[in-house]
Design a protein around this motif. Sequence first.
Motif, PDB file in Angstrom:
ATOM      1  N   SER A 115      -3.311  -5.064 -16.023  1.00 60.06           N
ATOM      2  CA  SER A 115      -3.682  -4.217 -14.894  1.00 60.06           C
ATOM      3  C   SER A 115      -2.419  -3.877 -14.100  1.00 60.06           C
ATOM      4  CB  SER A 115      -4.723  -4.930 -14.019  1.00 60.06           C
ATOM      5  OG  SER A 115      -5.241  -4.051 -13.057  1.00 60.06           O
ATOM      6  N   ALA A 116      -2.532  -3.591 -12.810  1.00 59.30           N
ATOM      7  CA  ALA A 116      -1.380  -3.200 -11.999  1.00 59.30           C
ATOM      8  C   ALA A 116      -1.546  -3.688 -10.569  1.00 59.30           C
ATOM      9  CB  ALA A 116      -1.209  -1.683 -12.000  1.00 59.30           C
ATOM     10  N   HIS A 117      -0.415  -3.910  -9.892  1.00 61.05           N
ATOM     11  CA  HIS A 117      -0.440  -4.290  -8.480  1.00 61.05           C
ATOM     12  C   HIS A 117      -0.497  -3.051  -7.589  1.00 61.05           C
ATOM     13  CE1 HIS A 117      -0.027  -8.481  -9.160  1.00 61.05           C
ATOM     14  NE2 HIS A 117       0.527  -8.765  -8.006  1.00 61.05           N
ATOM     15  N   MET A 118      -1.051  -3.243  -6.412  1.00 60.72           N
ATOM     16  CA  MET A 118      -1.031  -2.211  -5.387  1.00 60.72           C
ATOM     17  C   MET A 118       0.185  -2.440  -4.486  1.00 60.72           C
ATOM     18  SD  MET A 118      -5.108  -2.370  -4.487  1.00 60.72           S
ATOM     19  CE  MET A 118      -5.068  -4.179  -4.417  1.00 60.72           C
ATOM     20  N   ILE A 119       0.475  -1.455  -3.645  1.00 57.87           N
ATOM     21  CA  ILE A 119       1.567  -1.566  -2.687  1.00 57.87           C
ATOM     22  C   ILE A 119       0.982  -1.529  -1.279  1.00 57.87           C
ATOM     23  CG2 ILE A 119       3.719  -0.585  -1.831  1.00 57.87           C
ATOM     24  CD1 ILE A 119       3.903  -1.646  -4.699  1.00 57.87           C
ATOM     25  N   GLN A 120       1.333  -2.555  -0.491  1.00 52.62           N
ATOM     26  CA  GLN A 120       0.907  -2.619   0.899  1.00 52.62           C
ATOM     27  C   GLN A 120       2.074  -2.277   1.814  1.00 52.62           C
ATOM     28  OE1 GLN A 120      -0.693  -6.680   1.187  1.00 52.62           O
ATOM     29  NE2 GLN A 120      -2.717  -5.799   1.397  1.00 52.62           N
ATOM     30  N   GLN A 121       1.737  -1.775   2.993  1.00 49.21           N
ATOM     31  CA  GLN A 121       2.757  -1.426   3.981  1.00 49.21           C
ATOM     32  C   GLN A 121       2.175  -1.648   5.378  1.00 49.21           C
ATOM     33  OE1 GLN A 121       3.988   2.772   4.112  1.00 49.21           O
ATOM     34  NE2 GLN A 121       6.105   2.094   4.377  1.00 49.21           N
ATOM     35  N   TYR A 122       3.044  -2.107   6.291  1.00 50.91           N
ATOM     36  CA  TYR A 122       2.612  -2.230   7.684  1.00 50.91           C
ATOM     37  C   TYR A 122       2.551  -0.844   8.313  1.00 50.91           C
ATOM     38  CZ  TYR A 122       2.464  -7.268   7.990  1.00 50.91           C
ATOM     39  OH  TYR A 122       2.100  -8.587   7.836  1.00 50.91           O
ATOM     40  N   VAL A 123       1.351  -0.466   8.720  1.00 54.27           N
ATOM     41  CA  VAL A 123       1.104   0.843   9.333  1.00 54.27           C
ATOM     42  C   VAL A 123       0.361   0.609  10.648  1.00 54.27           C
ATOM     43  CG1 VAL A 123       0.018   3.099   9.083  1.00 54.27           C
ATOM     44  CG2 VAL A 123       0.964   1.928   7.057  1.00 54.27           C
ATOM     45  N   GLU A 124       1.005   0.981  11.744  1.00 56.31           N
ATOM     46  CA  GLU A 124       0.441   0.777  13.085  1.00 56.31           C
ATOM     47  C   GLU A 124       0.034  -0.680  13.297  1.00 56.31           C
ATOM     48  OE1 GLU A 124      -2.661   3.626  13.661  1.00 56.31           O
ATOM     49  OE2 GLU A 124      -1.290   5.337  13.678  1.00 56.31           O
ATOM     50  N   GLY A 125       0.892  -1.571  12.827  1.00 59.34           N
ATOM     51  CA  GLY A 125       0.718  -2.993  13.095  1.00 59.34           C
ATOM     52  C   GLY A 125      -0.131  -3.757  12.109  1.00 59.34           C
ATOM     53  N   ASP A 126      -0.816  -3.059  11.198  1.00 54.68           N
ATOM     54  CA  ASP A 126      -1.659  -3.720  10.210  1.00 54.68           C
ATOM     55  C   ASP A 126      -1.122  -3.448   8.815  1.00 54.68           C
ATOM     56  OD1 ASP A 126      -3.560  -4.759  12.030  1.00 54.68           O
ATOM     57  OD2 ASP A 126      -4.512  -2.774  12.149  1.00 54.68           O
ATOM     58  N   ILE A 127      -1.251  -4.438   7.923  1.00 54.34           N
ATOM     59  CA  ILE A 127      -0.809  -4.223   6.550  1.00 54.34           C
ATOM     60  C   ILE A 127      -1.943  -3.575   5.777  1.00 54.34           C
ATOM     61  CG2 ILE A 127      -1.443  -6.552   5.722  1.00 54.34           C
ATOM     62  CD1 ILE A 127       1.262  -6.361   4.082  1.00 54.34           C
ATOM     63  N   ARG A 128      -1.639  -2.413   5.164  1.00 49.44           N
ATOM     64  CA  ARG A 128      -2.659  -1.597   4.515  1.00 49.44           C
ATOM     65  C   ARG A 128      -2.196  -1.178   3.126  1.00 49.44           C
ATOM     66  NH1 ARG A 128      -7.123  -2.188   6.942  1.00 49.44           N
ATOM     67  NH2 ARG A 128      -7.909  -0.062   6.551  1.00 49.44           N
ATOM     68  N   ILE A 129      -3.129  -0.950   2.234  1.00 55.57           N
ATOM     69  CA  ILE A 129      -2.811  -0.415   0.915  1.00 55.57           C
ATOM     70  C   ILE A 129      -2.385   1.040   1.085  1.00 55.57           C
ATOM     71  CG2 ILE A 129      -3.657   0.093  -1.406  1.00 55.57           C
ATOM     72  CD1 ILE A 129      -3.548  -2.892  -0.789  1.00 55.57           C
ATOM     73  N   VAL A 130      -1.210   1.394   0.526  1.00 62.83           N
ATOM     74  CA  VAL A 130      -0.743   2.783   0.607  1.00 62.83           C
ATOM     75  C   VAL A 130      -0.540   3.413  -0.770  1.00 62.83           C
ATOM     76  CG1 VAL A 130       0.312   2.537   2.888  1.00 62.83           C
ATOM     77  CG2 VAL A 130       1.677   2.006   0.845  1.00 62.83           C
ATOM     78  N   LEU A 131      -0.434   2.577  -1.808  1.00 66.82           N
ATOM     79  CA  LEU A 131      -0.270   3.062  -3.174  1.00 66.82           C
ATOM     80  C   LEU A 131      -1.041   2.157  -4.122  1.00 66.82           C
ATOM     81  CD1 LEU A 131       3.602   3.692  -3.205  1.00 66.82           C
ATOM     82  CD2 LEU A 131       1.823   5.452  -3.052  1.00 66.82           C
ATOM     83  N   PRO A 132      -1.623   2.722  -5.190  1.00 65.36           N
ATOM     84  CA  PRO A 132      -1.673   4.134  -5.573  1.00 65.36           C
ATOM     85  C   PRO A 132      -2.598   4.934  -4.670  1.00 65.36           C
ATOM     86  CG  PRO A 132      -3.087   2.867  -7.014  1.00 65.36           C
ATOM     87  CD  PRO A 132      -2.379   1.876  -6.134  1.00 65.36           C
ATOM     88  N   ALA A 133      -2.514   6.243  -4.776  1.00 66.42           N
ATOM     89  CA  ALA A 133      -3.244   7.107  -3.860  1.00 66.42           C
ATOM     90  C   ALA A 133      -4.746   6.886  -3.925  1.00 66.42           C
ATOM     91  CB  ALA A 133      -2.910   8.571  -4.163  1.00 66.42           C
ATOM     92  N   ASP A 134      -5.272   6.594  -5.112  1.00 69.28           N
ATOM     93  CA  ASP A 134      -6.730   6.472  -5.226  1.00 69.28           C
ATOM     94  C   ASP A 134      -7.268   5.183  -4.635  1.00 69.28           C
ATOM     95  OD1 ASP A 134      -5.848   4.695  -7.150  1.00 69.28           O
ATOM     96  OD2 ASP A 134      -6.828   5.683  -8.841  1.00 69.28           O
ATOM     97  N   ALA A 135      -6.360   4.248  -4.247  1.00 73.99           N
ATOM     98  CA  ALA A 135      -6.787   3.008  -3.591  1.00 73.99           C
ATOM     99  C   ALA A 135      -6.291   2.926  -2.150  1.00 73.99           C
ATOM    100  CB  ALA A 135      -6.272   1.803  -4.374  1.00 73.99           C
ATOM    101  N   ALA A 136      -5.610   3.981  -1.671  1.00 73.89           N
ATOM    102  CA  ALA A 136      -4.920   3.924  -0.381  1.00 73.89           C
ATOM    103  C   ALA A 136      -5.877   3.814   0.789  1.00 73.89           C
ATOM    104  CB  ALA A 136      -4.029   5.146  -0.214  1.00 73.89           C
ATOM    105  N   GLU A 137      -5.491   2.945   1.721  1.00 76.21           N
ATOM    106  CA  GLU A 137      -6.203   2.787   2.993  1.00 76.21           C
ATOM    107  C   GLU A 137      -5.463   3.492   4.128  1.00 76.21           C
ATOM    108  OE1 GLU A 137      -7.606  -1.751   1.797  1.00 76.21           O
ATOM    109  OE2 GLU A 137      -5.976  -1.425   3.222  1.00 76.21           O
ATOM    110  N   ALA A 138      -4.204   3.883   3.872  1.00 71.29           N
ATOM    111  CA  ALA A 138      -3.376   4.576   4.866  1.00 71.29           C
ATOM    112  C   ALA A 138      -2.320   5.371   4.117  1.00 71.29           C
ATOM    113  CB  ALA A 138      -2.717   3.582   5.820  1.00 71.29           C
ATOM    114  N   ASP A 139      -1.690   6.318   4.815  1.00 65.86           N
ATOM    115  CA  ASP A 139      -0.635   7.129   4.201  1.00 65.86           C
ATOM    116  C   ASP A 139       0.660   6.323   4.076  1.00 65.86           C
ATOM    117  OD1 ASP A 139      -2.309   9.328   4.001  1.00 65.86           O
ATOM    118  OD2 ASP A 139      -1.704  10.130   5.966  1.00 65.86           O
ATOM    119  N   PHE A 140       1.380   6.549   2.993  1.00 65.92           N
ATOM    120  CA  PHE A 140       2.677   5.924   2.757  1.00 65.92           C
ATOM    121  C   PHE A 140       3.679   6.413   3.802  1.00 65.92           C
ATOM    122  CE2 PHE A 140       6.827   6.275   0.473  1.00 65.92           C
ATOM    123  CZ  PHE A 140       7.071   4.926   0.298  1.00 65.92           C
TER     124      PHE A 140
END
Length: 406
Positions: free
Chosen positions: A374-399
């Motif tokens: 399978s594959a890992h997702m990419i998380q990023q801190y966005v407005e203080g919370d860590i959110r999924i940003v990649l891949p696009a079809d699983a994103a919770e926030a913009d990269f």
Amino acid sequence: MTQWNRPALGLAATLTASALALSACSADAGGGGSDDTITIGISLPLTGDFSEPGKGVQRGYEAWAEMVNADGGLLGRQVELTILDDQSSADRVVQDYEALIAQDQVDLVFGPFSTRLVVPSARVAEEYGMLFVEPAGAAAEVFDQGFENLFYAAPAIANDHYNHLAEQILALPEAERPQTVAVAAMDDPFAQGTAYGLRDKLADAGLDVLVDEVYPPNTTDFSSIAAKISDSGADVVIGGTQYQDAVNLIVALQQLDYQPRLAAFSTAPTNPEFSSAIGEQTEGILAPTGYTPEAPWPSNVEFVEHYTETHGNPPAEDEANAFTTGQVVAAAVEAVGCAEQGDCQQQLIDWLRENEVETVVGPLSWDDAGRPQSAHMIQQYVEGDIRIVLPADAAEADFLFPKPTW
């Protein structure tokens, strides 16, 4: 039932007070358990260099056992965990699994945390013909050993953790794309694997690697490494890190007012203590993850609810991978109909080679070396919370790119 200072027979060293056995039943622990229990032996780094994630794995294993036992156990038998503290030592982890399998005669084993501890303990398990599902040995070298009994309970191995991020960076218009990279990695196969997987993909695409540092696992002073990175002015900083080393390196970089356009650190940003450890300057920091508490998998919804009720916060990736380990073993046990040393172990191994298992990190299947497919997702801190940003079809926030200042 909980036991403290449980002795491991034949060991010169005395187990610390971190050694414990967890059970939701009232039966006494015995060699291989009783007819009413299935005993599972585990060694974890509850002290030493890997103690922070090690304790997370412990919490995940315990949550799995609690939920399984509340649901009637495995094969109608209650599960009993025996957890020993390997003190982050490869020698100690070997002693622990030798004792658990040969002396204690546990029915099953689960793996430890860290590639450094997974490889030697997997050798012990294979010597005794035991199924070995592990939550944290993701480095490529784990799967180059020729193990026939090992399965990694996560979506992807370390070198592929940043694949989605590499694709995102290289898809940027050339005028916007970063040009230079700085890397600092712990001398640890997993930490280096994650960092070097991204480093090499960027270097192969023409980015210049200006700094490429390796430091010992017990490093606490990152002033010189941080100075090299800051002086380089690299657009991208990649940390091949565990937890405390990432915190110390980031703080050192912040103190020098180094402002990268992209900052990625393995493991640490997904830890619930990360934000408080480095202050409020988390915005834009990236990390790969095989797990999000928001995942809609039915078992994950139940896991998050139970874990949050118990601990007051949702589980992180270490806890989830440990829980996944339990799910994988349980699926094999229920399908094959046995859980004990001997011929049963090969039946469990053979079943996992041929089947997919639904888990809190999604459906998992493995190749012949135990690599998840399978594959890992990419998380990023966005407005203080860590959110999924990649891949696009699983994103919770913009990269976010470029990274906001810290």
